[in-house]
Design a protein around this motif. Sequence first.
Motif, PDB file in Angstrom:
ATOM      1  N   TYR A 219       0.822  -1.209   0.000  1.00 35.70           N
ATOM      2  CA  TYR A 219       0.000   0.000   0.000  1.00 35.70           C
ATOM      3  C   TYR A 219       0.855   1.258   0.000  1.00 35.70           C
ATOM      4  O   TYR A 219       0.431   2.295  -0.514  1.00 35.70           O
ATOM      5  CB  TYR A 219      -0.924   0.008   1.224  1.00 35.70           C
ATOM      6  CG  TYR A 219      -2.146  -0.827   1.014  1.00 35.70           C
ATOM      7  CD1 TYR A 219      -3.158  -0.377   0.186  1.00 35.70           C
ATOM      8  CD2 TYR A 219      -2.287  -2.064   1.609  1.00 35.70           C
ATOM      9  CE1 TYR A 219      -4.278  -1.148  -0.040  1.00 35.70           C
ATOM     10  CE2 TYR A 219      -3.400  -2.835   1.402  1.00 35.70           C
ATOM     11  CZ  TYR A 219      -4.390  -2.364   0.574  1.00 35.70           C
ATOM     12  OH  TYR A 219      -5.490  -3.126   0.342  1.00 35.70           O
ATOM     13  N   GLU A 221       3.374   2.060  -1.770  1.00 32.28           N
ATOM     14  CA  GLU A 221       4.280   1.662  -2.841  1.00 32.28           C
ATOM     15  C   GLU A 221       5.286   2.729  -3.254  1.00 32.28           C
ATOM     16  O   GLU A 221       6.451   2.579  -2.903  1.00 32.28           O
ATOM     17  CB  GLU A 221       3.476   1.124  -4.040  1.00 32.28           C
ATOM     18  CG  GLU A 221       3.797  -0.324  -4.417  1.00 32.28           C
ATOM     19  CD  GLU A 221       5.263  -0.690  -4.244  1.00 32.28           C
ATOM     20  OE1 GLU A 221       6.040  -0.212  -5.077  1.00 32.28           O
ATOM     21  OE2 GLU A 221       5.636  -1.441  -3.322  1.00 32.28           O
ATOM     22  N   ASN A 230      -3.970   4.578  -2.636  1.00 36.24           N
ATOM     23  CA  ASN A 230      -3.956   3.168  -3.013  1.00 36.24           C
ATOM     24  C   ASN A 230      -5.182   2.446  -2.472  1.00 36.24           C
ATOM     25  O   ASN A 230      -5.774   1.605  -3.138  1.00 36.24           O
ATOM     26  CB  ASN A 230      -2.678   2.503  -2.480  1.00 36.24           C
ATOM     27  CG  ASN A 230      -1.491   2.820  -3.347  1.00 36.24           C
ATOM     28  OD1 ASN A 230      -1.645   3.004  -4.554  1.00 36.24           O
ATOM     29  ND2 ASN A 230      -0.328   2.899  -2.756  1.00 36.24           N
ATOM     30  N   SER A 233      -8.155   3.249  -4.517  1.00 34.61           N
ATOM     31  CA  SER A 233      -8.140   2.570  -5.825  1.00 34.61           C
ATOM     32  C   SER A 233      -8.574   1.118  -5.679  1.00 34.61           C
ATOM     33  O   SER A 233      -9.243   0.569  -6.561  1.00 34.61           O
ATOM     34  CB  SER A 233      -6.756   2.673  -6.454  1.00 34.61           C
ATOM     35  OG  SER A 233      -5.949   1.600  -6.046  1.00 34.61           O
ATOM     36  N   GLU A 234      -8.223   0.485  -4.538  1.00 31.36           N
ATOM     37  CA  GLU A 234      -8.695  -0.884  -4.316  1.00 31.36           C
ATOM     38  C   GLU A 234     -10.212  -0.917  -4.143  1.00 31.36           C
ATOM     39  O   GLU A 234     -10.886  -1.818  -4.633  1.00 31.36           O
ATOM     40  CB  GLU A 234      -8.027  -1.468  -3.054  1.00 31.36           C
ATOM     41  CG  GLU A 234      -6.542  -1.718  -3.184  1.00 31.36           C
ATOM     42  CD  GLU A 234      -6.229  -2.739  -4.254  1.00 31.36           C
ATOM     43  OE1 GLU A 234      -6.974  -3.718  -4.372  1.00 31.36           O
ATOM     44  OE2 GLU A 234      -5.253  -2.536  -4.990  1.00 31.36           O
TER      45      GLU A 234
END
Lengths: 302, 78
Positions: A219, A221, A230, A233-234
């Motif tokens: 997460y 990244e 992140n 976006s998931e």
Amino acid sequence: MTKKKKKFLKILIVFFVIEIVILLISGNLNKELHIGLDDSGKFVIKNIEKPFDLQKKILEDFQPDQYLEEEGEEPQIYGSEKLYNFFKNVFGQNAIGSFRLLRMLLIVDLLLIFLAILIRKKLFERPSKPQILFELIYTVFEEFVDETLGKKNLHFTPYIVTLFIFIWTCNMIGLIPIPGFMEPTRNLNVPLGLGIMAVAVVHYMAIKTKGLGKYLKGYAEPLPPMAPLNFISELSKAVSISFRLFGNILGGSIIILVVSSLVKFIIMPVGLSLFFGMFVGTIQAFVFTMLALTYISAEIAE
Amino acid sequence: MEQIARAAALLGAGICMGIGALGPGVGEGFVAGKACEGIARSPENASLITRTMLVGQAVSESTGIYSLVIALLLIFST
């Protein structure tokens, strides 16, 4: 052969002419033919004049509870009053809509279970015709899984095939012209449940293959402050995959309803049903399973 | 006042659908054209290219579907 074809063509042309005549006659009629028992118990056939409102028709078809509330009508209860009261206690305002949805889901489930039992009973070394069909579906999806996930992860195939067959049956069952029949995927709850299930499988497999530490590290990244983005976006994976299926099926059924109301529900819109029912339904079921497969492969592949 | 709000909602639904259908239309046409080029170059990969094209088109279609959902909300919830 040709004689038969000519006869068939003649019958088709006669039907077509009859439909066009009925269409021309009913063009400026706003009447509904009622055949049945009167309030006093007499058998009557009568024309009832009704102003036609397209928006009310759509509301009646898609949100029956809201329609009854706006019209101020009491719902007609066929069968047991106990069941209706139970549904009203559980679901509150959307009693009739959720009852219809559950009924359609139950029909689809029973159909699939019945088919599975029938096929399972007659498995041969030299396959019969229905067995060939189902083995073909299974083999095609096994190849897809093999291409995207590799030989190691072939155990995903039953999940993928079940997803495809369930969504496809849900999309196809709306084609049957019985009042009250609808696609269960027309309601947002069904695609959203399937989408959340797919995303849950993706994350479970990610934790299982990478380990919890590496999964949580994924997460943060590029930079640690990017973690909320992140996470969103998931979440949006589940939203986009389910809204795509829901919007396509709902839009298609609304277009079919609008066009068939333009011709006063006399001619069944066969071409539109072919495109929006069969073509779009198959493509969307395929796309849903392919996207679920792609999400899984993005987490597993290293 | 209520009628003005209703008229504005209907107008907004039309504009939303009209502008929202532009992007997916251009994008899907572009994807289909590129897939045609790919199949012409290597016909033995036709099934793989068609499958990838369908998934890509469905993904790029999602913005159009969002605008459809918003248009339906505008029509039926005001």
